[in-house]
Design a protein around this motif. Sequence first.
Motif, PDB file in Angstrom:
ATOM      1  N   THR A 203       1.571   1.995   3.843  1.00 15.68           N
ATOM      2  CA  THR A 203       1.163   2.382   5.192  1.00 15.68           C
ATOM      3  C   THR A 203       1.967   3.577   5.684  1.00 15.68           C
ATOM      4  OG1 THR A 203       0.551   0.104   5.736  1.00 15.68           O
ATOM      5  CG2 THR A 203       0.989   1.576   7.580  1.00 15.68           C
ATOM      6  N   ALA A 204       3.253   3.589   5.369  1.00 15.38           N
ATOM      7  CA  ALA A 204       4.148   4.646   5.862  1.00 15.38           C
ATOM      8  C   ALA A 204       3.813   6.013   5.282  1.00 15.38           C
ATOM      9  CB  ALA A 204       5.597   4.288   5.553  1.00 15.38           C
TER      10      ALA A 204
ATOM     11  N   VAL B 106      -1.989   6.544   7.378  1.00 15.63           N
ATOM     12  CA  VAL B 106      -2.294   6.514   8.810  1.00 15.63           C
ATOM     13  C   VAL B 106      -2.912   7.826   9.294  1.00 15.63           C
ATOM     14  CG1 VAL B 106      -1.278   6.374  11.128  1.00 15.63           C
ATOM     15  CG2 VAL B 106      -0.707   4.658   9.403  1.00 15.63           C
TER      16      VAL B 106
ATOM     17  N   ASN C  83       1.797   4.130  13.492  1.00 13.61           N
ATOM     18  CA  ASN C  83       2.264   3.915  12.124  1.00 13.61           C
ATOM     19  C   ASN C  83       3.494   3.020  12.144  1.00 13.61           C
ATOM     20  OD1 ASN C  83       3.067   4.008   9.451  1.00 13.61           O
ATOM     21  ND2 ASN C  83       2.749   6.212   9.229  1.00 13.61           N
TER      22      ASN C  83
END
Length: 228
Positions: free
Chosen positions: A48-49, A60, A78
């Motif tokens: 995700t980061a 994101v 995020n």
Amino acid sequence: MHIASQACFPLAYGAARALRNCAMALVFATTAAAAEPQTLVALGDSLTAGYGLPPEEGFVPQLQNWLNAKGKDVTIINAGVSGDTTAGGLARLDWSLTPETDAMIVNLGGNDLLRGLDPASSRANLDAILSKASERDLPVLLVGLEAPSNYGPAFKQAFDAMYPELAEQYGADLDTNFFAPLTAELDIAAARQKYLQADGIHPSAEGVAVIVEAIGPQVEKLLERAAD
């Protein structure tokens, strides 16, 4: 509601004009409320980061651009932290979910898997995350992963099953496997070469684009749920 309350008083304008003003004010207030942007929290780890990628090419930002292109008025927060486990995600959940949060994506478990942590512990942490989201009546998209067979059949069965079973338990939307879109048209070796970074774990910018294209419609549905 301040505008509406003023318009609803007849005062010296007469009942007919007051009713007209009241109706117009209520329509204005409803339209303004409907136009408020949504806030979506993406709780996760390095996937995700956007580990290893320029800021604008991570999961994101690419998902944000995809939704914007679809006309969605949403801001994605995020909340991905590289190296985080399900326990880490649970520990920071309360401050990740701001009062403005309308919905949440949960994409955790990869680091639990890499460390060989007991799936029962991972499941308990995800259960607690979904429970807290349920208490706030937040719709959730739970993103799963699949364990490789080298962990043994019992580990794989327990790990793979926790995502669909928890999604069903809490009424969450489910994306069964974050990486599945990468092998939809290519074999594993070709997908690794084309869509992963040199570490063989994290998707490249091109890989993220493929994943976003696949998961985007599910996120759209999640936002529609949040708007109901």
